[in-house]
Design a protein around this motif. Structure first.
Motif, PDB file in Angstrom:
ATOM      1  N   ARG A 136       0.826  -1.205   0.000  1.00 31.73           N
ATOM      2  CA  ARG A 136       0.000   0.000   0.000  1.00 31.73           C
ATOM      3  C   ARG A 136       0.861   1.256   0.000  1.00 31.73           C
ATOM      4  NH1 ARG A 136      -5.112   0.961   4.068  1.00 31.73           N
ATOM      5  NH2 ARG A 136      -5.863   2.911   3.178  1.00 31.73           N
ATOM      6  N   GLN A 137       1.905   1.251   0.795  1.00 33.32           N
ATOM      7  CA  GLN A 137       2.791   2.418   0.854  1.00 33.32           C
ATOM      8  C   GLN A 137       3.437   2.689  -0.496  1.00 33.32           C
ATOM      9  OE1 GLN A 137       5.419   1.291   4.059  1.00 33.32           O
ATOM     10  NE2 GLN A 137       4.136   2.241   5.640  1.00 33.32           N
ATOM     11  N   ARG A 138       3.758   1.628  -1.207  1.00 38.33           N
ATOM     12  CA  ARG A 138       4.443   1.780  -2.490  1.00 38.33           C
ATOM     13  C   ARG A 138       3.504   2.190  -3.622  1.00 38.33           C
ATOM     14  NH1 ARG A 138       8.254  -3.681  -2.458  1.00 38.33           N
ATOM     15  NH2 ARG A 138       9.780  -2.948  -0.922  1.00 38.33           N
ATOM     16  N   TYR A 139       2.279   1.659  -3.617  1.00 31.60           N
ATOM     17  CA  TYR A 139       1.473   1.757  -4.820  1.00 31.60           C
ATOM     18  C   TYR A 139       0.118   2.456  -4.675  1.00 31.60           C
ATOM     19  CZ  TYR A 139       4.914  -1.748  -6.169  1.00 31.60           C
ATOM     20  OH  TYR A 139       6.094  -2.408  -6.414  1.00 31.60           O
ATOM     21  N   PHE A 140      -0.326   2.727  -3.459  1.00 27.95           N
ATOM     22  CA  PHE A 140      -1.644   3.340  -3.312  1.00 27.95           C
ATOM     23  C   PHE A 140      -1.696   4.708  -4.004  1.00 27.95           C
ATOM     24  CE2 PHE A 140      -4.562   6.198  -1.064  1.00 27.95           C
ATOM     25  CZ  PHE A 140      -5.753   5.505  -1.211  1.00 27.95           C
ATOM     26  N   GLU A 141      -0.767   5.593  -3.681  1.00 34.10           N
ATOM     27  CA  GLU A 141      -0.782   6.934  -4.271  1.00 34.10           C
ATOM     28  C   GLU A 141      -0.514   6.885  -5.771  1.00 34.10           C
ATOM     29  OE1 GLU A 141      -1.808   9.628  -3.017  1.00 34.10           O
ATOM     30  OE2 GLU A 141      -2.059   8.906  -0.969  1.00 34.10           O
ATOM     31  N   GLU A 142       0.329   5.946  -6.205  1.00 37.16           N
ATOM     32  CA  GLU A 142       0.555   5.784  -7.643  1.00 37.16           C
ATOM     33  C   GLU A 142      -0.752   5.396  -8.333  1.00 37.16           C
ATOM     34  OE1 GLU A 142       3.103   6.458  -9.389  1.00 37.16           O
ATOM     35  OE2 GLU A 142       4.935   6.248  -8.220  1.00 37.16           O
ATOM     36  N   GLY A 143      -1.546   4.557  -7.666  1.00 36.94           N
ATOM     37  CA  GLY A 143      -2.836   4.180  -8.219  1.00 36.94           C
ATOM     38  C   GLY A 143      -3.780   5.363  -8.327  1.00 36.94           C
ATOM     39  N   VAL A 144      -3.782   6.215  -7.315  1.00 34.89           N
ATOM     40  CA  VAL A 144      -4.616   7.423  -7.346  1.00 34.89           C
ATOM     41  C   VAL A 144      -4.217   8.307  -8.524  1.00 34.89           C
ATOM     42  CG1 VAL A 144      -5.144   9.581  -6.142  1.00 34.89           C
ATOM     43  CG2 VAL A 144      -5.118   7.420  -4.868  1.00 34.89           C
ATOM     44  N   ALA A 145      -2.914   8.539  -8.679  1.00 33.39           N
ATOM     45  CA  ALA A 145      -2.427   9.391  -9.770  1.00 33.39           C
ATOM     46  C   ALA A 145      -2.794   8.794 -11.133  1.00 33.39           C
ATOM     47  CB  ALA A 145      -0.914   9.573  -9.656  1.00 33.39           C
ATOM     48  N   ALA A 146      -2.668   7.474 -11.253  1.00 28.12           N
ATOM     49  CA  ALA A 146      -2.978   6.822 -12.525  1.00 28.12           C
ATOM     50  C   ALA A 146      -4.455   6.950 -12.872  1.00 28.12           C
ATOM     51  CB  ALA A 146      -2.571   5.355 -12.451  1.00 28.12           C
ATOM     52  N   LEU A 147      -5.327   6.750 -11.896  1.00 27.93           N
ATOM     53  CA  LEU A 147      -6.766   6.826 -12.157  1.00 27.93           C
ATOM     54  C   LEU A 147      -7.201   8.252 -12.489  1.00 27.93           C
ATOM     55  CD1 LEU A 147      -7.921   4.336  -9.400  1.00 27.93           C
ATOM     56  CD2 LEU A 147      -8.097   4.000 -11.879  1.00 27.93           C
ATOM     57  N   ARG A 148      -6.563   9.250 -11.886  1.00 26.48           N
ATOM     58  CA  ARG A 148      -6.844  10.639 -12.255  1.00 26.48           C
ATOM     59  C   ARG A 148      -6.411  10.900 -13.697  1.00 26.48           C
ATOM     60  NH1 ARG A 148      -4.474  13.661  -6.821  1.00 26.48           N
ATOM     61  NH2 ARG A 148      -6.224  13.124  -5.413  1.00 26.48           N
ATOM     62  N   TYR A 149      -5.271  10.360 -14.062  1.00 26.20           N
ATOM     63  CA  TYR A 149      -4.734  10.527 -15.411  1.00 26.20           C
ATOM     64  C   TYR A 149      -5.650   9.879 -16.450  1.00 26.20           C
ATOM     65  CZ  TYR A 149      -1.337   9.815 -19.255  1.00 26.20           C
ATOM     66  OH  TYR A 149      -0.696   9.789 -20.467  1.00 26.20           O
ATOM     67  N   LEU A 150      -6.165   8.697 -16.123  1.00 30.97           N
ATOM     68  CA  LEU A 150      -7.005   7.972 -17.070  1.00 30.97           C
ATOM     69  C   LEU A 150      -8.339   8.670 -17.331  1.00 30.97           C
ATOM     70  CD1 LEU A 150      -6.289   4.344 -15.825  1.00 30.97           C
ATOM     71  CD2 LEU A 150      -5.602   5.331 -18.020  1.00 30.97           C
ATOM     72  N   VAL A 151      -8.777   9.523 -16.401  1.00 30.13           N
ATOM     73  CA  VAL A 151     -10.006  10.296 -16.626  1.00 30.13           C
ATOM     74  C   VAL A 151      -9.815  11.248 -17.798  1.00 30.13           C
ATOM     75  CG1 VAL A 151     -11.534  12.052 -15.653  1.00 30.13           C
ATOM     76  CG2 VAL A 151     -10.814  10.119 -14.248  1.00 30.13           C
ATOM     77  N   THR A 152      -8.639  11.858 -17.872  1.00 27.40           N
ATOM     78  CA  THR A 152      -8.354  12.819 -18.940  1.00 27.40           C
ATOM     79  C   THR A 152      -7.780  12.149 -20.180  1.00 27.40           C
ATOM     80  OG1 THR A 152      -6.125  13.273 -18.065  1.00 27.40           O
ATOM     81  CG2 THR A 152      -7.941  14.632 -17.243  1.00 27.40           C
ATOM     82  N   GLN A 153      -7.263  10.907 -20.027  1.00 27.32           N
ATOM     83  CA  GLN A 153      -6.673  10.187 -21.152  1.00 27.32           C
ATOM     84  C   GLN A 153      -7.310   8.795 -21.252  1.00 27.32           C
ATOM     85  OE1 GLN A 153      -4.514  11.619 -23.179  1.00 27.32           O
ATOM     86  NE2 GLN A 153      -4.224  13.471 -21.973  1.00 27.32           N
ATOM     87  N   PRO A 154      -8.604   8.730 -21.598  1.00 23.94           N
ATOM     88  CA  PRO A 154      -9.299   7.435 -21.590  1.00 23.94           C
ATOM     89  C   PRO A 154      -8.783   6.446 -22.627  1.00 23.94           C
ATOM     90  CG  PRO A 154     -10.671   9.128 -22.590  1.00 23.94           C
ATOM     91  CD  PRO A 154      -9.484   9.839 -22.000  1.00 23.94           C
ATOM     92  N   GLN A 155      -8.022   6.939 -23.635  1.00 22.56           N
ATOM     93  CA  GLN A 155      -7.512   6.027 -24.659  1.00 22.56           C
ATOM     94  C   GLN A 155      -6.358   5.168 -24.141  1.00 22.56           C
ATOM     95  OE1 GLN A 155      -7.317   9.397 -24.750  1.00 22.56           O
ATOM     96  NE2 GLN A 155      -7.918  10.230 -26.732  1.00 22.56           N
ATOM     97  N   VAL A 156      -5.723   5.607 -23.050  1.00 20.38           N
ATOM     98  CA  VAL A 156      -4.570   4.877 -22.519  1.00 20.38           C
ATOM     99  C   VAL A 156      -5.031   3.521 -21.994  1.00 20.38           C
ATOM    100  CG1 VAL A 156      -2.792   4.864 -20.711  1.00 20.38           C
ATOM    101  CG2 VAL A 156      -3.305   6.975 -21.960  1.00 20.38           C
ATOM    102  N   PRO A 157      -4.354   2.449 -22.368  1.00 18.89           N
ATOM    103  CA  PRO A 157      -4.768   1.120 -21.907  1.00 18.89           C
ATOM    104  C   PRO A 157      -4.546   0.958 -20.414  1.00 18.89           C
ATOM    105  CG  PRO A 157      -2.640   0.991 -22.985  1.00 18.89           C
ATOM    106  CD  PRO A 157      -3.141   2.397 -23.206  1.00 18.89           C
ATOM    107  N   ARG A 158      -5.323   0.081 -19.805  1.00 18.70           N
ATOM    108  CA  ARG A 158      -5.193  -0.177 -18.373  1.00 18.70           C
ATOM    109  C   ARG A 158      -4.395  -1.439 -18.096  1.00 18.70           C
ATOM    110  NH1 ARG A 158      -9.930   2.392 -14.947  1.00 18.70           N
ATOM    111  NH2 ARG A 158     -10.396   4.155 -16.276  1.00 18.70           N
ATOM    112  N   GLY A 159      -3.804  -1.984 -19.113  1.00 13.21           N
ATOM    113  CA  GLY A 159      -2.985  -3.177 -18.938  1.00 13.21           C
ATOM    114  C   GLY A 159      -1.930  -3.255 -20.014  1.00 13.21           C
ATOM    115  N   ASN A 160      -0.981  -4.171 -19.833  1.00 11.30           N
ATOM    116  CA  ASN A 160       0.100  -4.312 -20.807  1.00 11.30           C
ATOM    117  C   ASN A 160      -0.059  -5.591 -21.620  1.00 11.30           C
ATOM    118  OD1 ASN A 160       0.593  -5.945 -18.624  1.00 11.30           O
ATOM    119  ND2 ASN A 160       2.779  -5.502 -18.491  1.00 11.30           N
TER     120      ASN A 160
END
Length: 278
Positions: free
Chosen positions: A152-176
């Protein structure tokens, strides 16, 4: 024993048919002595640009690379692959049950929300899932050493930032999945059966460039290839270029030497700072 590593970068770009839709293609395939943070960092430099977003699993080498690239692009967003997020959280939740400590965690609706990836549908659902997990762990007196605190310490905030980014960039894939499919179907077979004979890093990566061209349909353009071969023949007065122009000193296999990677990265960093430092 791992002889060397192969890294693959797939790039997404606006489609010529519809700028609101992204197409993707293999950008670069590289063989390096290792797959450390140094290797991933060099892979990005060799792509020729610093991206605004990177979608990947949470491998340690990739996370190190992302942190380093933020020196050049502070706004770089890392989007953790949804599949891998669920995979790691599934393992974390399994750990909450420990027969030796007589703990047995009852997840309730947390598990289906995780497995369906609905927890990753927005920043709010991500934050709520973790809040509900805390409440359930507290109510069931789960010991601190079993809770996914480090993850959680490593990835929770990264997850928040990513989900905010995906709102403005919906074309970006959510997986590799795109890059993993290319590696499984095309890249793996290219190296399979011959990997023990590879030793020269530059020759192998030139071959990887040809593979990249083939994957992008460029090797099917016979007329273009014919022009290149004709020009090369004319430059050599009708003779082909000598074989094995790129060689290692006798007894030295550059593909298996970490020092080669380190030296190349040092120069690539200098060049990158000149080109992209913001």
């Amino acid at each position: 024993q791992m002889l060397f590593s192969v890294l693959v970068a797939v790039e997404y770009f606006p489609s010529v048919r519809d700028p609101h839709v992204y197409d993707h293609r293999v950008r670069l395939i590289r063989a390096y002595p290792t797959h450390t943070g140094d290797a991933y960092e060099l892979l990005v430099y060799e792509c020729g640009f610093v991206p605004d977003g990177i979608v990947s699993d949470s491998a340690g080498g990739i996370i190190k690379m992302v942190k380093r690239l933020r020196v050049l692009n502070p706004g770089l967003v890392w989007v953790p692959s949804a599949f891998h997020v669920v995979h790691h959280l599934r393992r974390a939740m399994n750990k909450l049950t420990n027969p030796r400590l007589r703990t047995s965690f009852v997840p309730g609706d947390l598990l289906p929300r995780m497995e369906s990836m609905s927890m990753l549908s927005s920043e709010a659902t991500w934050v709520q899932w973790w809040a509900d997990l805390d409440r359930r762990m507290d109510a069931q007196a789960i010991p601190a050493n079993l809770r996914p605190t480090v993850w959680r310490q490593r990835y929770f905030e990264e997850g928040v930032a990513a989900l905010r980014y995906l709102v403005t960039q919906p074309q970006v894939p959510r997986g590799n999945g795109a890059v993993e499919a290319q590696m499984r179907i095309e890249v793996g077979p290219f190296f399979a059966g011959r990997y023990t004979s590879f030793g020269n890093i530059e020759r192998l990566n030139r071959a990887a460039d040809l593979l990249t061209l083939r994957l992008n349909g460029r090797m099917a353009r016979i007329a273009e290839i014919e022009k290149l071969l004709t020009a090369a023949a004319l430059d050599g007065n009708g003779w082909k270029q000598p074989d094995r122009q790129v060689t290692d000193p006798e007894g030295f296999r550059s593909l298996h030497e970490p020092d080669v990677l380190a030296a190349t990265l040092t120069q690539a960093r200098k060049d990158a700072r000149k080109r992209w430092k913001r």
